[in-house]
Design a protein around this motif. Structure first.
Motif, PDB file in Angstrom:
ATOM      1  N   ASP A 220       0.088  -0.349  -0.747  1.00  0.00           N
ATOM      2  CA  ASP A 220       1.372   0.013  -0.144  1.00  0.00           C
ATOM      3  C   ASP A 220       2.449   0.241  -1.216  1.00  0.00           C
ATOM      4  OD1 ASP A 220       0.149  -0.217   2.290  1.00  0.00           O
ATOM      5  OD2 ASP A 220       1.041  -2.158   2.817  1.00  0.00           O
ATOM      6  N   LYS A 221       2.362  -0.529  -2.282  1.00  0.00           N
ATOM      7  CA  LYS A 221       3.335  -0.405  -3.362  1.00  0.00           C
ATOM      8  C   LYS A 221       3.285   0.972  -4.022  1.00  0.00           C
ATOM      9  CE  LYS A 221       4.499  -2.487  -7.852  1.00  0.00           C
ATOM     10  NZ  LYS A 221       4.151  -3.579  -8.817  1.00  0.00           N
ATOM     11  N   TRP A 222       2.076   1.517  -4.169  1.00  0.00           N
ATOM     12  CA  TRP A 222       1.903   2.777  -4.887  1.00  0.00           C
ATOM     13  C   TRP A 222       1.718   3.980  -3.964  1.00  0.00           C
ATOM     14  CZ3 TRP A 222       3.395   2.826  -9.627  1.00  0.00           C
ATOM     15  CH2 TRP A 222       3.328   1.661 -10.398  1.00  0.00           C
ATOM     16  N   LYS A 223       1.785   3.753  -2.662  1.00  0.00           N
ATOM     17  CA  LYS A 223       1.564   4.839  -1.709  1.00  0.00           C
ATOM     18  C   LYS A 223       2.610   5.950  -1.849  1.00  0.00           C
ATOM     19  CE  LYS A 223       0.430   5.573   3.145  1.00  0.00           C
ATOM     20  NZ  LYS A 223       1.280   6.742   3.345  1.00  0.00           N
ATOM     21  N   ALA A 224       3.884   5.568  -2.035  1.00  0.00           N
ATOM     22  CA  ALA A 224       4.936   6.577  -2.172  1.00  0.00           C
ATOM     23  C   ALA A 224       4.736   7.431  -3.417  1.00  0.00           C
ATOM     24  CB  ALA A 224       6.304   5.895  -2.210  1.00  0.00           C
TER      25      ALA A 224
END
Length: 409
Positions: A220-224
């Protein structure tokens, strides 16, 4: 005249199914023009004409199977009779092209193996049947009509118990409780491959479960950041990375057995197959040198190859040479399964659905995001203890993604 024969388009194929004719009899063709698509056990192949000329005879109908070395088409190029093997191009076009074939240009009636079998069972000379199907092919209805016509004058002479069955008894009736569909094409090849795998390999499956909360947090941290690159970031690239780390430590899991020489082949390259569901069956694109690619690169390649697999556009090179396979059925559902090994590999990892479940941590009940994984392995080469240690290592890396990052090359 040139006889255009079915070649071996890769990895020792023995036969191919005619999926599409791209020309019809009487067509003028140029050298290297695509003329037919053939479905092999590995890939769709587009065959091109070796000469310029006129299509004189198409010797197989769509849906029929030809063996390597059999003549597919006769091309009039103005020369004496020659024999030529076709050339193949991967990634065939998807445009559907009709292929009428005229009976009478050659002795053999046009009919599928199933229709020929029916004709033999019903004691019909198929060469006497007028085909009314596409390209003049003999259909089941043609056989029924022929049978009815042949038997009609004799009906009153025969006792009831000796009467031939009515034509409708041989086929599928309206509201029938059964249907018969030919086992052919990709589905047939998948069936043959799986039978070979379970016949040769003594399968054992070990099941474990993972706590996915920490990995979900990292994803989730690197999804953007992935979205900015146009990459869909899933959990699968992280599993591939953890898998590669474990395979380097447990080399017998990244191996095969050469039955002809009775040798164990340990592989120092990591080509990971990703089982992909398509309309034609399960296809396994291979991510080559997965150990040398970043999470973002793996995500992009997985997405691209899965899409091309569903469109039937993968080349032979893209679906061969795997050393280990992952079957990710988690998005579909299911608690766990016992996947069949992709022979000649020696193991396969099944990934299953993630769901919040109540578990016990430090003697207290807590809710965690849990997932099962199942490892099927070849017991000739891999002992149970090795298999458990292998999955324990994968579990350690995924439940502690910071450790996984430290282990990456």
């Amino acid at each position: 005249m040139l006889e255009f024969k079915l070649p071996d388009v890769g990895e020792g194929m023995h036969e191919g199914e005619i999926s599409k004719w791209l020309v019809k009899e009487g067509d003028q063709v140029k050298q290297d023009q695509p003329i037919v698509e053939v479905q092999t056990d590995k890939v769709n192949a587009e065959l091109t004409s070796p000469v310029s000329g006129v299509i004189k005879r198409l010797l197989f109908a769509e849906g029929e199977t030809a063996h390597v070395g059999q003549t597919l088409v006769v091309i009039d190029d103005g020369s004496a009779i020659e024999v030529a093997a076709a050339t193949a191009i991967a990634d065939p076009p998807q445009t559907k092209v009709a292929a009428p074939i005229q009976k009478g240009l050659f002795d053999r009636a046009l009919a599928s193996p199933y229709i020929r079998k029916l004709a033999r069972e019903w004691k019909i000379d198929i060469e006497k049947v007028l085909g009314t199907g596409t390209a003049g092919r003999v259909t089941e209805e043609d056989l029924r009509a022929f049978l009815a016509k042949e038997q009609a004058p004799k009906k009153e002479q025969l006792p009831k118990e000796a009467m031939p069955l009515a034509p409708k008894a041989f086929g599928i009736q309206e509201n029938a409780q059964e249907e018969r569909i030919p086992l052919k094409g990709v589905r047939k090849k998948i069936a043959e491959h799986l039978v070979k795998s379970v016949s040769i390999i003594p399968h054992v499956t070990h099941v474990d479960e993972l706590e996915m909360d920490a990995l979900k947090g990292l994803r989730d941290k690197w999804k953007a950041a992935a979205d900015e690159r146009g990459v869909k970031l899933t959990f699968l690239p992280f599993f591939i990375k953890a898998l590669v780390v474990a395979l380097k430590e447990f080399k017998t899991l990244n191996a095969s057995i050469d039955d002809s020489t009775q040798e164990i082949v340990l592989k120092n390259y990591y080509h990971i197959g990703i089982a992909t569901d398509t309309k034609d069956g399960l296809i396994v694109p291979v991510i080559k040198n997965a150990d040398k690619k970043t999470i973002f690169q793996l995500s992009q390649e997985i997405s691209e190859k899965a899409s091309r697999a569903r469109e039937g556009k993968l080349s032979l090179e893209e679906i061969t040479g795997g050393t280990f396979t992952i079957s990710n059925v988690g998005p579909i559902g299911g608690l766990y399964a016992t996947p069949i090994i992709n022979h000649p590999e020696v193991a396969i990892l099944g990934l299953h659905k993630m769901e919040p479940r109540m578990v016990v941590r430090d003697w207290e009940g807590v809710i965690r995001l849990m997932m099962h994984m199942s490892l099927s392995f070849d017991h000739r080469l891999i002992d149970g203890v090795t298999a458990v240690r292998f999955t324990n290592r994968i579990k350690q890396l995924l439940e502690n993604p910071d450790l996984l990052m430290m282990e990456m090359v």
